[in-house]
Scaffold this motif. Structure first.
Motif, PDB file in Angstrom:
ATOM      1  N   GLY A 118       4.747 -62.063 -21.348  1.00 29.80           N
ATOM      2  CA  GLY A 118       5.044 -61.152 -20.260  1.00 29.80           C
ATOM      3  C   GLY A 118       5.603 -59.817 -20.701  1.00 29.80           C
ATOM      4  N   ARG A 119       5.389 -59.469 -21.965  1.00 25.72           N
ATOM      5  CA  ARG A 119       5.875 -58.182 -22.465  1.00 25.72           C
ATOM      6  C   ARG A 119       4.656 -57.308 -22.778  1.00 25.72           C
ATOM      7  NH1 ARG A 119      10.736 -59.910 -26.596  1.00 25.72           N
ATOM      8  NH2 ARG A 119       9.001 -59.592 -28.062  1.00 25.72           N
ATOM      9  N   ASN A 120       4.665 -56.668 -23.923  1.00 22.41           N
ATOM     10  CA  ASN A 120       3.557 -55.793 -24.293  1.00 22.41           C
ATOM     11  C   ASN A 120       2.261 -56.565 -24.487  1.00 22.41           C
ATOM     12  OD1 ASN A 120       3.809 -53.058 -24.325  1.00 22.41           O
ATOM     13  ND2 ASN A 120       4.579 -52.906 -26.411  1.00 22.41           N
ATOM     14  N   GLY A 121       1.136 -55.884 -24.314  1.00 21.39           N
ATOM     15  CA  GLY A 121      -0.142 -56.496 -24.627  1.00 21.39           C
ATOM     16  C   GLY A 121      -1.105 -56.493 -23.450  1.00 21.39           C
ATOM     17  N   PHE A 122      -2.387 -56.561 -23.785  1.00 25.75           N
ATOM     18  CA  PHE A 122      -3.441 -56.625 -22.771  1.00 25.75           C
ATOM     19  C   PHE A 122      -3.479 -58.021 -22.160  1.00 25.75           C
ATOM     20  CE2 PHE A 122      -4.781 -53.193 -25.597  1.00 25.75           C
ATOM     21  CZ  PHE A 122      -5.098 -52.193 -24.685  1.00 25.75           C
ATOM     22  N   ALA A 123      -3.530 -58.075 -20.834  1.00 25.36           N
ATOM     23  CA  ALA A 123      -3.574 -59.348 -20.126  1.00 25.36           C
ATOM     24  C   ALA A 123      -4.991 -59.907 -20.128  1.00 25.36           C
ATOM     25  CB  ALA A 123      -3.082 -59.165 -18.691  1.00 25.36           C
ATOM     26  N   GLU A 124      -5.093 -61.174 -19.780  1.00 23.50           N
ATOM     27  CA  GLU A 124      -6.408 -61.827 -19.726  1.00 23.50           C
ATOM     28  C   GLU A 124      -7.361 -61.078 -18.797  1.00 23.50           C
ATOM     29  OE1 GLU A 124      -8.274 -66.305 -18.921  1.00 23.50           O
ATOM     30  OE2 GLU A 124      -6.111 -65.934 -18.749  1.00 23.50           O
ATOM     31  N   ALA A 125      -6.832 -60.550 -17.699  1.00 23.67           N
ATOM     32  CA  ALA A 125      -7.658 -59.821 -16.733  1.00 23.67           C
ATOM     33  C   ALA A 125      -8.188 -58.498 -17.286  1.00 23.67           C
ATOM     34  CB  ALA A 125      -6.863 -59.571 -15.459  1.00 23.67           C
ATOM     35  N   ASP A 126      -7.600 -58.016 -18.391  1.00 22.15           N
ATOM     36  CA  ASP A 126      -8.011 -56.748 -19.002  1.00 22.15           C
ATOM     37  C   ASP A 126      -9.138 -56.911 -20.015  1.00 22.15           C
ATOM     38  OD1 ASP A 126      -5.932 -55.347 -17.688  1.00 22.15           O
ATOM     39  OD2 ASP A 126      -4.514 -55.798 -19.311  1.00 22.15           O
ATOM     40  N   LEU A 127      -9.496 -58.148 -20.348  1.00 22.98           N
ATOM     41  CA  LEU A 127     -10.333 -58.373 -21.523  1.00 22.98           C
ATOM     42  C   LEU A 127     -11.705 -57.733 -21.419  1.00 22.98           C
ATOM     43  CD1 LEU A 127      -9.501 -62.002 -22.702  1.00 22.98           C
ATOM     44  CD2 LEU A 127      -8.916 -59.836 -23.802  1.00 22.98           C
ATOM     45  N   ASP A 128     -12.362 -57.827 -20.270  1.00 21.36           N
ATOM     46  CA  ASP A 128     -13.704 -57.243 -20.152  1.00 21.36           C
ATOM     47  C   ASP A 128     -13.667 -55.745 -20.399  1.00 21.36           C
ATOM     48  OD1 ASP A 128     -14.922 -59.673 -19.641  1.00 21.36           O
ATOM     49  OD2 ASP A 128     -14.756 -59.479 -17.465  1.00 21.36           O
TER      50      ASP A 128
ATOM     51  N   ILE B 164      -1.568 -51.615 -30.380  1.00 19.88           N
ATOM     52  CA  ILE B 164      -2.041 -50.991 -29.138  1.00 19.88           C
ATOM     53  C   ILE B 164      -1.975 -52.030 -28.027  1.00 19.88           C
ATOM     54  CG2 ILE B 164      -4.013 -49.901 -27.986  1.00 19.88           C
ATOM     55  CD1 ILE B 164      -2.710 -48.166 -30.148  1.00 19.88           C
ATOM     56  N   SER B 165      -1.241 -51.692 -26.956  1.00 19.06           N
ATOM     57  CA  SER B 165      -0.976 -52.657 -25.894  1.00 19.06           C
ATOM     58  C   SER B 165      -1.435 -52.214 -24.515  1.00 19.06           C
ATOM     59  CB  SER B 165       0.538 -52.944 -25.817  1.00 19.06           C
ATOM     60  OG  SER B 165       1.004 -53.534 -26.997  1.00 19.06           O
ATOM     61  N   THR B 166      -1.817 -50.925 -24.364  1.00 21.37           N
ATOM     62  CA  THR B 166      -2.218 -50.399 -23.060  1.00 21.37           C
ATOM     63  C   THR B 166      -3.468 -49.542 -23.204  1.00 21.37           C
ATOM     64  OG1 THR B 166      -0.991 -48.303 -23.204  1.00 21.37           O
ATOM     65  CG2 THR B 166       0.234 -50.245 -22.432  1.00 21.37           C
ATOM     66  N   PHE B 167      -4.144 -49.354 -22.097  1.00 23.88           N
ATOM     67  CA  PHE B 167      -5.331 -48.501 -22.120  1.00 23.88           C
ATOM     68  C   PHE B 167      -4.956 -47.037 -22.342  1.00 23.88           C
ATOM     69  CE2 PHE B 167      -7.021 -52.184 -19.721  1.00 23.88           C
ATOM     70  CZ  PHE B 167      -8.076 -52.490 -20.569  1.00 23.88           C
TER      71      PHE B 167
ATOM     72  N   ILE C 168      -5.438 -49.509 -36.148  1.00 20.07           N
ATOM     73  CA  ILE C 168      -4.892 -50.150 -34.960  1.00 20.07           C
ATOM     74  C   ILE C 168      -4.982 -51.678 -35.006  1.00 20.07           C
ATOM     75  CG2 ILE C 168      -5.359 -48.121 -33.546  1.00 20.07           C
ATOM     76  CD1 ILE C 168      -7.723 -49.665 -32.295  1.00 20.07           C
ATOM     77  N   HIS C 169      -3.986 -52.291 -34.379  1.00 21.24           N
ATOM     78  CA  HIS C 169      -3.966 -53.722 -34.112  1.00 21.24           C
ATOM     79  C   HIS C 169      -3.904 -53.872 -32.592  1.00 21.24           C
ATOM     80  CE1 HIS C 169      -2.591 -55.069 -38.288  1.00 21.24           C
ATOM     81  NE2 HIS C 169      -2.521 -53.742 -38.344  1.00 21.24           N
ATOM     82  N   ILE C 170      -4.763 -54.677 -32.030  1.00 23.48           N
ATOM     83  CA  ILE C 170      -4.795 -54.878 -30.588  1.00 23.48           C
ATOM     84  C   ILE C 170      -3.853 -56.024 -30.224  1.00 23.48           C
ATOM     85  CG2 ILE C 170      -6.231 -55.498 -28.608  1.00 23.48           C
ATOM     86  CD1 ILE C 170      -6.772 -52.708 -29.787  1.00 23.48           C
ATOM     87  N   LYS C 171      -2.893 -55.727 -29.340  1.00 27.93           N
ATOM     88  CA  LYS C 171      -1.956 -56.770 -28.927  1.00 27.93           C
ATOM     89  C   LYS C 171      -2.397 -57.387 -27.606  1.00 27.93           C
ATOM     90  CE  LYS C 171       2.807 -58.184 -28.491  1.00 27.93           C
ATOM     91  NZ  LYS C 171       4.234 -57.840 -28.523  1.00 27.93           N
ATOM     92  N   LEU C 172      -2.387 -58.715 -27.577  1.00 29.92           N
ATOM     93  CA  LEU C 172      -2.743 -59.478 -26.383  1.00 29.92           C
ATOM     94  C   LEU C 172      -1.497 -60.140 -25.823  1.00 29.92           C
ATOM     95  CD1 LEU C 172      -5.915 -61.255 -27.858  1.00 29.92           C
ATOM     96  CD2 LEU C 172      -5.846 -59.127 -26.526  1.00 29.92           C
ATOM     97  N   ASP C 173      -1.325 -60.068 -24.521  1.00 31.59           N
ATOM     98  CA  ASP C 173      -0.237 -60.804 -23.863  1.00 31.59           C
ATOM     99  C   ASP C 173      -0.758 -62.186 -23.519  1.00 31.59           C
ATOM    100  OD1 ASP C 173       1.813 -61.849 -22.430  1.00 31.59           O
ATOM    101  OD2 ASP C 173       1.831 -60.311 -20.866  1.00 31.59           O
ATOM    102  N   THR C 174      -0.349 -63.179 -24.288  1.00 25.15           N
ATOM    103  CA  THR C 174      -0.825 -64.553 -24.073  1.00 25.15           C
ATOM    104  C   THR C 174       0.175 -65.395 -23.293  1.00 25.15           C
ATOM    105  OG1 THR C 174       0.073 -65.152 -26.245  1.00 25.15           O
ATOM    106  CG2 THR C 174      -2.270 -64.540 -26.138  1.00 25.15           C
ATOM    107  N   GLY C 175       1.228 -64.735 -22.760  1.00 22.68           N
ATOM    108  CA  GLY C 175       2.165 -65.506 -21.954  1.00 22.68           C
ATOM    109  C   GLY C 175       3.612 -65.077 -22.037  1.00 22.68           C
TER     110      GLY C 175
ATOM    111  N   GLY D 273      -6.506 -55.403 -36.815  1.00 28.12           N
ATOM    112  CA  GLY D 273      -6.081 -56.747 -36.458  1.00 28.12           C
ATOM    113  C   GLY D 273      -5.947 -56.967 -34.968  1.00 28.12           C
ATOM    114  N   ILE D 274      -5.817 -58.233 -34.610  1.00 29.99           N
ATOM    115  CA  ILE D 274      -5.534 -58.652 -33.240  1.00 29.99           C
ATOM    116  C   ILE D 274      -4.338 -59.589 -33.309  1.00 29.99           C
ATOM    117  CG2 ILE D 274      -6.419 -59.816 -31.179  1.00 29.99           C
ATOM    118  CD1 ILE D 274      -9.212 -59.012 -32.054  1.00 29.99           C
TER     119      ILE D 274
END
Length: 352
Positions: free
Chosen positions: A121-131, A97-100, A112-119, A144-145
């Motif tokens: 620039g493709r799929n994943g939740f950005a740092e600004a999305d974390l809250d 899961i990469s988007t809201f 589900i596995h939560i994908k984080l964009d750590t740099g 998983g994450i």
């Protein structure tokens, strides 16, 4: 006339070596894109027989095709639309899961596995999305994450790892439970033991190929693909003979030319320059432009028999050219070479 040999025993052996090397972490074997050109169903069955921890594919369609063919192992995919989630649940397919929008479509039956964009620039939740992400994960079950590295340099990889660890810690402190973290693909799994977490994802390494462009593979993995065609013509030519379209190559002395029925229709890169193939134990250069159905080799006056095997790439332990070398000749990489190989070539599955 043309064959792509895939050694399933080598794939099982490679997987076991990766399992032993990365233990206690689990190893997800990535079989997306037709198992990097090796044959997704055949490879998945071979890996399932070897007790694979999980199979990774890109999309739900690939995952469902495995389920419909009888694969029972865990399957994870990560390129999805919100509309894919119901099908994924119906077929017991775990999803990234990469988007809201995707998260809003998740049902209680989805894993589900939560994908984080750590740099990357493709799929994943950005740092600004974390809250917001932490808030919306409240009360949900998460398997998983994960994230994916750019493989730019060790410095950049470790910057991404730090971002991943910080985000995971924030999610954990918010009370969201999960069982697996996975960040490393083949390159990072081999390079950094502290990137293993509970699971690693290995694609190219499962097929015995290196993920590195700048150094040797440190593990004794076996390439699983060997590509062979038959020599269909040998002819004597004079100096000054142009070869193939555009006369990119002109003979500078009398020689013999061999014709090989394997072209860009089979995945032989049209822009390849400087690749050599093995014929009767000897390397010969591919010359002139690769055509749709064929390419030419300069046999330097030799006259091997019509029907002789021409190894386009295969096993370096036998002195055969490699997928890496063919990739280098076409300004590409081994990943692209093996994934594109096929066309009219007959696939042959072996258990050496």
């Amino acid at each position: 006339m043309r064959s792509v040999e895939v050694d399933l025993a080598a794939i099982r052996s490679n997987y076991q070596l990766l399992k032993n090397t990365f233990a206690p972490a689990k190893v997800m074997a990535v079989v997306k894109a037709n198992a990097y050109g090796h044959g997704m169903l055949q490879v998945a069955k071979a890996l399932e027989s070897a007790g694979v921890d999980a199979l990774g594919v890109a999309d739900v369609q690939e995952a469902i095709s495995l389920r419909m063919s009888g694969i029972k192992s865990r399957i994870v995919c990560w390129l999805i639309l919100p509309s894919d989630l119901e099908l994924a649940a119906d077929h017991d397919i775990e999803v990234g899961i990469s988007t809201f929008e995707q998260l809003a479509a998740v049902t209680e039956n989805n894993k589900i596995h939560i994908k984080l964009d750590t740099g990357l620039g493709r799929n994943g939740f950005a740092e600004a999305d974390l809250d917001r992400l932490v808030s919306e994960l409240s009360g949900r079950e998460v398997v998983g994450i994960f994230s994916h590295l750019s493989n730019t340099s060790e410095t950049e990889d470790r910057v991404q790892k730090d971002k991943f660890d910080q985000a995971v810690d924030k999610i954990r402190r918010a009370g969201v439970a999960f069982t697996e973290r996975h960040l490393a693909a083949s390159a990072a799994s081999i390079s950094y033991s502290d990137f293993h977490y509970e699971m690693v994802r290995c694609g190219i390494a499962v097929y015995g190929l290196t993920p590195f462009e700048d150094r040797e593979l440190p593990l004794a993995l076996q390439p699983a693909m060997r590509v062979v065609a038959k020599l269909v013509n040998v002819k004597k030519v004079s100096a000054g003979q142009g070869v193939s379209y555009g006369y990119r190559y002109v003979t500078d002395k009398p020689t013999t030319l061999g014709l090989v029925p394997f072209g860009y229709g089979e995945g032989m890169p049209r822009i390849s320059v400087g690749h050599s193939v093995l014929i009767a134990g000897k390397l010969y250069p591919v010359v002139g432009r690769v055509a749709m159905d064929q390419f030419v080799v300069d046999l330097a006056g030799d006259e091997p028999a019509i029907g002789e095997d021409v190894v386009i790439f295969g096993l370096p332990a036998r002195g055969e050219p490699t997928a890496e070398q063919l990739g280098q000749s076409s300004q590409s990489i081994n990943y692209e070479i093996v994934t594109r190989i096929g066309g009219r070539a007959n696939r042959v599955y072996l258990n050496r």
